[in-house]
Design an enzyme around this catalytic site. Structure first.
Site, PDB file in Angstrom:
ATOM      1  N   SER A  99       0.845  -1.190   0.000  1.00 37.32           N
ATOM      2  CA  SER A  99       0.000   0.000   0.000  1.00 37.32           C
ATOM      3  C   SER A  99       0.883   1.244   0.000  1.00 37.32           C
ATOM      4  CB  SER A  99      -0.964  -0.035   1.189  1.00 37.32           C
ATOM      5  OG  SER A  99      -1.997   0.923   1.006  1.00 37.32           O
ATOM      6  N   ASP A 112      -9.915  -3.206  -6.255  1.00 34.64           N
ATOM      7  CA  ASP A 112      -9.511  -2.371  -5.123  1.00 34.64           C
ATOM      8  C   ASP A 112     -10.613  -1.377  -4.765  1.00 34.64           C
ATOM      9  OD1 ASP A 112      -8.063  -0.692  -3.293  1.00 34.64           O
ATOM     10  OD2 ASP A 112      -6.211  -1.391  -4.230  1.00 34.64           O
ATOM     11  N   HIS A 126      -8.053  -4.567  -2.118  1.00 37.64           N
ATOM     12  CA  HIS A 126      -6.775  -4.017  -1.695  1.00 37.64           C
ATOM     13  C   HIS A 126      -5.999  -4.968  -0.780  1.00 37.64           C
ATOM     14  CE1 HIS A 126      -3.975  -0.719  -1.332  1.00 37.64           C
ATOM     15  NE2 HIS A 126      -4.001  -0.792  -0.022  1.00 37.64           N
TER      16      HIS A 126
END
Length: 256
Positions: free
Chosen positions: A65, A183, A239
């Site tokens: 991330s 995502d 994600h």
């Protein structure tokens, strides 16, 4: 990260893995991921890497991330010890414009964070102390972003070209970018491959290869792309949602 560390160690016998913790405890690490100035985080990591005797001949870096673009900043700013491969898993390299979900979505921190970003992400207080504001990229006001972003606009060379940033990034053997096709956290998801919204609106997007960043080659990405140093991978999940099998098959080869 403990799971990832163990997975790497199991599949690459004898490998040394340093899991970066920004703080003295897990609680501090989580808090710093929201409130510690990113430039200070990058400087801290550079110091840690420079003092680690196991990394002095070079190392592979993997960021998850926001850690993806933070480690890219390390590659650009701190060439010693040398980063060999950079793996960005769900990193937001052109920033974000929206935060529909964030870690611990039900917590008060995420609700407060959204309020602060909407209030004024480019205010100096926000830029200095709110991590997500430092890679907030407003396509409706690109000039404000270029002038006020203290982290992302700098590493993306929006205010001028720092030759060392470009030179250092181009030294990578591979720059691997993983995009999560479903995502629901990163807006727009194209940012995970250096794409973003076209200026003046927040619907249509451009790819890295269509961007000014690429055509002006401010980071050397065009040269790296032509030299097949850029890898664009996808995962079907949300994600950071990937299987153990996917990680072993797709990520481990870059670490050997």
């Amino acid at each position: 990260m403990g799971f990832v560390k163990n997975l790497v160690e199991q599949n690459v016998p004898g490998i040394y893995v340093l899991s970066l913790e920004i703080g003295k405890t897990i609680k501090e690490d989580v808090e710093n991921s929201f409130f510690m100035n990113v430039n200070a985080q990058v400087e801290l990591v550079c110091n840690i890497l420079s003092k680690d005797k196991m990394l002095q001949t070079g190392y592979n870096a993997m960021g998850f991330s926001q850690g993806g673009q933070f480690l890219r900043a390390v590659a650009q700013r701190c060439p010693s010890p040398a980063m060999k491969n950079l793996i960005s898993i769900g990193g937001q390299h052109q920033g974000i414009y929206g935060l529909p979900h964030c870690p611990g979505e039900s917590s008060h921190i995420c609700d407060w964070l959204r309020e602060m970003l909407n209030l004024g992400a480019y205010r100096s207080l926000m830029q200095e102390h709110l991590v997500q504001a430092e890679y907030w990229h407003d396509p409706l006001n690109e000039e404000l972003y270029r002038n006020k972003s203290i982290f992302l606009a700098d590493i993306n060379q929006e205010r001028g070209v720092n030759g060392s940033y470009k030179e250092n990034l181009m030294k990578l053997n591979k720059f691997v970018m993983v995009k999560f096709l479903k995502d629901s956290m990163v807006v727009p998801v194209d940012s995970e491959w250096f794409g973003f919204y076209k200026a003046g609106q927040a619907k249509d997007t451009y790819t890295l290869q269509e961007s000014d960043l690429y055509h002006e080659d401010r980071l050397g990405l065009k040269v790296m792309d032509k030299a097949k140093k850029l890898e664009f991978l996808t995962v079907e999940g949300d994600h950071l949602q990937f299987s153990k099998e996917w990680f072993i098959t797709k990520m481990i080869p870059y670490l050997k």
